[in-house]
Write a protein that holds these residues in place. Structure first.
Motif, PDB file in Angstrom:
ATOM      1  N   PHE A 194       0.847  -1.203   0.000  1.00  0.00           N
ATOM      2  CA  PHE A 194       0.000   0.000   0.000  1.00  0.00           C
ATOM      3  C   PHE A 194       0.881   1.251   0.000  1.00  0.00           C
ATOM      4  CE2 PHE A 194      -4.570  -0.616   0.600  1.00  0.00           C
ATOM      5  CZ  PHE A 194      -4.665  -1.977   0.845  1.00  0.00           C
ATOM      6  N   GLU A 195       1.855   1.249   0.910  1.00  0.00           N
ATOM      7  CA  GLU A 195       2.697   2.448   1.048  1.00  0.00           C
ATOM      8  C   GLU A 195       3.521   2.700  -0.210  1.00  0.00           C
ATOM      9  OE1 GLU A 195       3.231   2.491   5.901  1.00  0.00           O
ATOM     10  OE2 GLU A 195       4.646   1.336   4.687  1.00  0.00           O
ATOM     11  N   ASP A 196       3.915   1.601  -0.859  1.00  0.00           N
ATOM     12  CA  ASP A 196       4.669   1.759  -2.111  1.00  0.00           C
ATOM     13  C   ASP A 196       3.828   2.449  -3.177  1.00  0.00           C
ATOM     14  OD1 ASP A 196       6.927   0.706  -1.068  1.00  0.00           O
ATOM     15  OD2 ASP A 196       6.664  -1.315  -1.905  1.00  0.00           O
ATOM     16  N   ALA A 197       2.515   2.186  -3.146  1.00  0.00           N
ATOM     17  CA  ALA A 197       1.636   2.840  -4.124  1.00  0.00           C
ATOM     18  C   ALA A 197       1.638   4.350  -3.906  1.00  0.00           C
ATOM     19  CB  ALA A 197       0.219   2.276  -4.019  1.00  0.00           C
ATOM     20  N   ILE A 198       1.675   4.758  -2.655  1.00  0.00           N
ATOM     21  CA  ILE A 198       1.730   6.203  -2.360  1.00  0.00           C
ATOM     22  C   ILE A 198       3.061   6.767  -2.848  1.00  0.00           C
ATOM     23  CG2 ILE A 198       1.866   7.924  -0.524  1.00  0.00           C
ATOM     24  CD1 ILE A 198      -0.116   6.283   1.075  1.00  0.00           C
ATOM     25  N   ARG A 199       4.141   6.024  -2.552  1.00  0.00           N
ATOM     26  CA  ARG A 199       5.475   6.495  -2.959  1.00  0.00           C
ATOM     27  C   ARG A 199       5.565   6.610  -4.475  1.00  0.00           C
ATOM     28  NH1 ARG A 199       7.154   2.732   1.076  1.00  0.00           N
ATOM     29  NH2 ARG A 199       7.493   3.872   3.019  1.00  0.00           N
ATOM     30  N   ALA A 200       4.986   5.618  -5.148  1.00  0.00           N
ATOM     31  CA  ALA A 200       5.043   5.624  -6.616  1.00  0.00           C
ATOM     32  C   ALA A 200       4.298   6.825  -7.191  1.00  0.00           C
ATOM     33  CB  ALA A 200       4.454   4.321  -7.164  1.00  0.00           C
ATOM     34  N   GLY A 201       3.274   7.282  -6.475  1.00  0.00           N
ATOM     35  CA  GLY A 201       2.510   8.450  -6.938  1.00  0.00           C
ATOM     36  C   GLY A 201       3.382   9.695  -6.985  1.00  0.00           C
ATOM     37  N   GLY A 202       4.291   9.805  -6.007  1.00  0.00           N
ATOM     38  CA  GLY A 202       5.303  10.852  -6.058  1.00  0.00           C
ATOM     39  C   GLY A 202       4.880  12.230  -5.599  1.00  0.00           C
ATOM     40  N   LYS A 203       3.596  12.412  -5.248  1.00  0.00           N
ATOM     41  CA  LYS A 203       3.156  13.757  -4.836  1.00  0.00           C
ATOM     42  C   LYS A 203       2.837  13.768  -3.349  1.00  0.00           C
ATOM     43  CE  LYS A 203       1.159  15.611  -9.062  1.00  0.00           C
ATOM     44  NZ  LYS A 203      -0.102  15.631  -9.793  1.00  0.00           N
TER      45      LYS A 203
END
Lengths: 535, 722
Positions: A194-203
């Motif tokens: 889940f947290e990686d998805a946030i990181r991948a978003g980059g904003k």
């Protein structure tokens, strides 16, 4: 019908997509949340399809985002593409996320949240709908009813004040909700994924991760809240409104402890003369009147309530007549005049509150500007009676005041000049007793209480309703004038109603009509319907 | 500049053969166009295809590399007429707009185009706006296809099928010399999915080639006698050619044919919903392997007689799943079956809803009724989907589980800080003084005025038609005149002539309010002729006031700050009472806040970072003086101006309160003044990186004010406990 079952029951063994509906309002980031879910799923062995109707979503309307996830076959080179639906099917939604409590209610109404299947994850915060906001009184929907319905209508209801968490973490609600989805353990992905998805978003990664963690913690908390809906207890996760029960108890047992040294005598009188149920209101009433004018005014206040409380013997033991008289007499005695407004605008605690609300840091500087629009009436109100009358009559003075004030006045309270003006207005307090309006209001208060007392012996409920009618007088300027007009009409109806066993109920209905619109049309209609028009 | 930037997404348009494209449906269509060697693209924005225009706007460099011409057409009629480039030249052209409302405007050109036919492929990409979330009247695009004889493609809602149809659509158009419509349902446009890309193709014949070799063929011009020949050509040549192409290329699909002696015919766009229905009934799997025969019409016009007859052969009955009304396809298939003396019984709107969106729940109910009729033994009667149960069944998802009053409607409305809100606040206040007037509304964000709290506007006749909607209400002897509203988008689309010109010519006495927020805001903030900002690709900054004066308006005023509510109110009063003849035009200018925020936010963040002085404003309400009457909300409706718990222990009604989302637009203060509301509103100015003078001033004030405040608190000592 003779059913020959040739297929296995549809619940068994059938691989179905994970279905997820997100109910949000435009600008809340429902799209961001569904994008994160899609990224999360696609990065971890799932097909993902999401749809939305953004035209509406941009502009504060309620909208639904819909996501379906379907597992890829591990190791398969050629992945057959699943056929996914672009719309939720009522009764078939596994996870519903709602950014707000009424939207959770909407998900139930639309059949997305159902008791047999759905994990409902919703914020208990409210974004009030237009009718709730524009009501002249309290038009709010009962949040505890929404929560009770959500508990009953879902398989599992995960909730928290996610909007507050978003604010506290300096992030957006979508990040908190994403955390809650993770914490709820309803998707086959790990927290790190889940947290990686946030990181991948980059904003805004850092604040989002913080908000995510808080949302995760709320949802992962073991369901320890057992709420017995049948006895209607208030769910413990709503911000409590109304008086602090401990303080209410203290007002009953020891009113003196709630007031300062100058009001000890008045507090003693409350303890001695008044029913326990009314004491909390009375304690606040003496503080309010003393602050508004002086300690003598607080004594006058208690005298007025004492004249009503003797009728409690005819009541139901709830002390409601005294309690409401204590409330509305205090509010009326501290009517909103220029002096009161100036007083509150200049208090230190107000400066502190404004700074806190605007989140002003030590490195920043704050300025506050008031938007005042004094009318001739409001100026004459504050002047000594004779002078006030003259001002109201003087066409020349009217014209001058209009010229100065008709476009409104902006005063910077945080400037030396602006503060000084308001400070000296507030200092006019001693002359208030001699002002035109003071005399008028005291007379109105006495007439109103007289009317209530007159009916208290024969019809306690009607007397209470008479007291409650003060509620329609509110606001400033034309709003106040309209309220007063409605109030006068209501009081005019009392003699006609008296004697009717349903008099209290009929007056209550008229009061509601008075609060139904600004123009008083509904009240006039209700009055003529029962041929009670006061003219 | 559009509200949403696709700067990152457009890179997907560069993907080459074999690479996986992941993204939104409308972006996939754009990629499909480039893969098809399109030479020119035009269109008019509108949900749900605005993004197609926005994507192309952001992809100018890619278009330049490929030699593709792209324009933001002035209207759908312009876009449709631009397809004339494909009449004589082998140029592939595509236009896009919003479903039936776009077709209404484009019809003149499309009818002429369809009559003469095309040489190069001509594709009309339609964003359907039907069902939940739709903002327009509920009609069918199908009627337009039939009346002008344009082929209608309705592909399955997945990106591979959609992109494939873009390419096939051009080929079909060229094979049959007929323009082709590609219909995308509302949710398909915003569908996130994936497909395997191909290389982009440069057009084999360019716009430059056409201009260098002008052609003229009288037989293609719509004028007798050619127009009579065109009609014959349509049925004798183009129709058979299209049928042949559709059959040869298997554009329509057959699933599990022969598996049962009954089957389902469906529009391609409904495939996923029908499959979901079958899945829920245990008759298909998640990969679309239905155990019931399906005939999937990815081309819904023309209907291929042979395919329909073949599918119905040997079947007791077929169910047609056709969304919307009238039931054009059902009538068509009935006629085909009757002519062929087919025995299969045709079901359709007898089992499915006659009107309304075919959601999975609606389709499930219809399919269930059909299967119950012909093969109930295939169903597990004990565990039918709960959505098919009667509402009275406690297992039904529609069983009442919440009091209806607890859930209130939440229609879209003006954003926080919207400059259109003060226009309607001022109009409300003006009408309080000069009486209620008839109000003819238009299409655009300003139409939100019809809802609470303003409740302004009686009709809306179409984009740019606000003024025309008040044309007949021109009572020469009446004491009152109509008020018409129009947006800048609608004004340039057609309102200048259909409304303003008409009002001048017919001496209409109306007050016309032109809401000029510097963008076509409702469709996503695209630039229009009068946009303030310079646009490197387009010519902007053309004045609306000059245009209306040029067309003959004598009484016109431009307001450059709509937030001056008292001035706006007085101007409305003046216009409503003026004795001048002819239309009174007020141009109310202030920039759309969504776009302004998008433009300014990064700049402000940078200034703060650089240590420069930045002032942020927000409003607040004093809880001590707010009496909870909410009259401020009733003339605003701003999402940031709401209600909250009353901190006063003696009051119960909620107070007005301002949320953190406040952008300090100033309306609360202006309203408080203009409507003589309460004194509870204040504006807080927060200065980040204050100057030395700010600090000195604040320090002096602090000492002075603190001294006086201590005196006040001393007087109050003894009231509250120590």
């Amino acid at each position: 019908m003779t059913a020959t079952i040739t297929n296995p029951p549809r619940s068994a063994a059938r691989v179905r997509p994970i279905t997820m509906a997100i109910l949000a309002m435009g600008g809340e980031g429902g799209g961001v949340l569904s994008d994160w879910i899609v990224d999360l799923a696609e990065a971890n062995g799932y097909f993902a399809q999401s749809t939305s109707v953004p035209g509406v979503a941009q502009r504060t309307g309620a909208t639904v985002y819909y996501v379906e996830l379907f597992p890829k076959q591990p190791g398969a080179v050629h992945q057959p593409e699943p056929v996914l639906s672009t719309m939720p099917t009522p009764g078939e939604v596994d996870i519903v996320v709602a950014s707000e409590l009424m939207e959770a209610g909407r998900s139930i109404q639309r059949g997305f949240t159902t008791p047999d299947r759905t994990t409902l994850i919703a914020s208990t915060s409210r974004t009030y709908a237009m009718p709730e906001r524009t009501a002249m009184g309290d038009g709010r929907v009962d949040s505890s009813k929404l929560i009770s319905a959500a508990i009953a209508a879902s398989q599992q209801f995960i909730r928290g004040d996610f909007a507050r968490i978003a604010q506290e973490t300096g992030s957006v609600i979508s990040a908190v909700l994403f955390g809650a989805v993770a914490g709820a353990g309803v998707l086959p992905f790990t927290r790190v994924q889940f947290e990686d998805a946030i990181r991948a978003g980059g904003k805004g990664v850092e604040p989002s991760l913080l908000a995510f963690a808080e949302g995760f913690a709320v949802a992962a908390k073991p369901a320890g809240m057992s709420i017995d809906i049948s006895i209607g207890s208030r769910p413990d996760d709503l911000p409590s409104e109304g008086p602090d029960p401990a303080e209410v108890q203290l007002a009953i047992d020891s009113p003196a402890s709630l007031v300062g040294s100058r009001l000890q005598a008045q507090a003693a009188r409350i303890a001695a003369e008044f029913p326990a149920e009314a004491r909390y209101m009375l304690v606040n009433g003496i503080k309010r009147t003393a602050e508004y004018q002086d300690v003598a005014y607080a004594d006058e206040y208690l005298d007025r309530i004492a004249s009503v409380t003797s009728f409690e013997t005819g009541g139901d033991g709830s002390g409601i007549l005294t309690t409401e008289a204590a409330r509305f007499t205090a509010l009326w005695m501290t009517y909103e005049d220029t002096i009161r407004v100036a007083f509150h605008k200049t208090r230190r605690r107000r400066f502190d509150r404004v700074g806190k609300e605007a989140r002003v840091t030590d490195a920043q500087v704050m300025q506050v500007r008031e938007f005042l629009h004094p009318q001739v009436e409001e100026i004459s109100d504050t002047l000594p009676t004779a002078l006030g009358r003259w001002l109201l009559r003087s066409a020349a003075m009217n014209a001058i005041i209009h010229k100065v004030t008709h476009k409104g006045i902006k005063i910077q309270t945080t400037s030396v000049w602006g503060f000084t003006v308001l400070y000296f207005l507030a200092r006019l307090r001693p002359i208030r007793r001699r002002s035109l309006r003071f005399g008028q209001e005291q007379q109105r208060i006495d007439e109103w209480l007289d009317l209530a007392r007159m009916h208290a012996v024969s019809d306690y409920a009607l007397a209470t309703e008479i007291i409650l009618c003060q509620q329609v007088v509110k606001g400033y300027g034309s709003t106040h004038a309209n309220g007063l007009r409605n109030f006068t009409a209501l009081m005019g109806a009392v003699p006609v109603l008296a004697g009717d066993p349903r008099a209290a109920e009929r007056l209550r209905n008229l009061r509601r009509a008075a609060l139904a619109d600004e123009t008083g049309q509904q009240l006039q209609a209700a009055l003529s319907a029962s041929s009670m028009r006061s003219s | 500049m559009a509200e949403r930037s696709f700067a990152t997404e457009v890179q997907e348009l560069r993907l080459g053969a074999g690479e996986e494209f992941r993204g939104e449906g409308i972006l996939a269509v754009t990629k499909g166009l480039l893969q098809s060697g399109v030479a020119y693209v035009g269109g008019y924005q509108g949900a749900p295809i605005s993004h197609l225009m926005d994507v192309l706007g952001d992809a100018q460099d890619i278009l330049d590399e490929l030699g593709v011409y792209f324009e933001n057409s002035a209207s759908e009629a312009t876009a449709a007429a631009s397809l004339a480039a494909s009449v004589h030249y082998p140029l592939r052209g595509a236009i896009t707009f919003k479903s039936t409302v776009g077709f209404n405007v484009a019809s003149d050109a499309l009818a002429n185009l369809s009559s003469g036919g095309v040489l190069g492929g001509a594709l009309v990409i339609i964003g359907e706006d039907y069902g939940e979330g739709a903002s327009i009247m509920q009609e069918r695009t199908h009627a337009f296809a039939m009346k002008s004889q344009m082929w209608l493609l309705d592909p399955r809602p997945n990106l591979t099928a959609i992109v494939d149809m873009v390419e096939k659509g051009f080929e079909l158009s060229e094979a049959s010399n007929t323009p082709v419509i590609l219909e995308l349902r509302l949710r398909s446009c915003h569908l996130h999915g994936a497909f395997i890309a191909k290389d982009n193709r440069k057009p084999s014949f360019s716009i430059g080639d056409a201009l260098a070799n002008p052609k003229r063929d009288l037989s293609r011009v719509v004028l007798p006698p050619a127009s009579f020949l065109h009609e014959q050509e349509k049925v004798n040549k183009r129709w058979p050619a299209a049928v042949q192409f559709i059959k040869d290329n298997h554009l329509n699909e057959f699933v599990a044919d022969g598996a049962q002696d009954f089957g389902i015919i469906l529009q391609g766009g409904l495939f996923n919903n029908v499959n979901r229905a079958l899945e829920l009934l245990g008759l298909s799997d998640p990969f679309g392997n239905s155990s019931i025969p399906l005939y999937v019409m990815n081309v819904t016009y023309p209907v291929i007689d042979d395919e329909v007859i073949g599918f119905c052969e040997g079947k007791r009955a077929v169910l047609l799943v056709e969304e919307g009304q009238p039931d054009f396809i059902e009538q068509n298939i009935q006629a085909i079956l009757r002519r062929a003396d087919a025995t299969a019984k045709l079901h359709g709107k007898d089992l499915l809803p006659v009107a309304g969106e075919y959601t999975p729940a609606a389709v499930t109910k219809g399919v269930l009724a059909f299967i119950q009729k012909y093969a109930p033994e295939l169903l597990d009667q004990e565990s039918l989907p709960t959505s098919t149960l009667p509402v009275t069944d406690p297992r039904s998802p529609y069983a009442e589980r919440i009091e209806p009053d607890l859930v209130q409607g939440r229609p879209p409305g003006f954003c926080t800080g919207c400059p259109e809100r003060p226009i309607f606040a001022a109009l409300t206040l003006a009408q309080r003084e000069v009486g209620e007037h008839h109000v003819s509304a238009d299409i655009g964000c300003h139409l939100f005025s019809i809802n609470a709290p303003f409740n302004i506007g009686g009709t809306t006749m179409g984009y740019g038609l606000g003024s025309a909607g008040a044309a007949a209400l021109n009572g020469k002897d009446s004491s009152s005149r109509p008020i018409a509203i129009m947006g800048d988008g609608g004004f340039w689309h057609n309102g200048l002539t259909s409304g303003v010109g008409n009002a001048v010519f017919n001496e209409n006495d109306q007050l016309l309010v032109i809401v000029d927020n510097a963008y076509s805001a409702a469709t996503g903030g695209q630039d229009v002729l009068s946009s303030k900002a310079a646009n490197p690709l387009r010519s902007t900054q053309h004045s609306i006031e000059k245009a209306v004066r040029g067309i003959g308006v004598k009484w016109s005023r431009t307001v450059t700050n709509t937030f001056k509510v008292d001035e706006m109110r007085d101007l409305f009063k003046e216009a409503l009472t003026s004795t001048d003849k002819g239309p009174k035009v007020i141009i109310a200018q202030s920039e759309c806040t969504l776009n302004r925020t998008r433009r300014e936010k990064p700049l402000i963040a940078r200034r703060v970072k650089e240590g420069k002085r930045v002032v942020r404003e927000r409003f607040g309400v004093d809880p001590e003086t707010c009496t909870g009457d909410h009259s401020c909300i009733r003339i605003s409706g701003c999402p940031s101006l709401t209600i909250g718990p009353n901190p006063d222990p003696m009051r119960e009604d909620p107070i007005a309160t301002v949320l953190d989302s406040c952008v300090g637009c100033g309306l609360c203060g202006e309203n408080a003044h203009a409507a003589a509301l309460c004194p509870s509103f204040y504006r807080t100015e927060i200065i980040t990186n204050p100057s030395r003078w700010d600090r000195t001033k604040t320090s002096l004030r602090h000492h002075y004010i603190g001294f006086l405040q201590r005196g006040v608190e001393r007087r109050l000592a003894g009231i509250d406990p120590a």
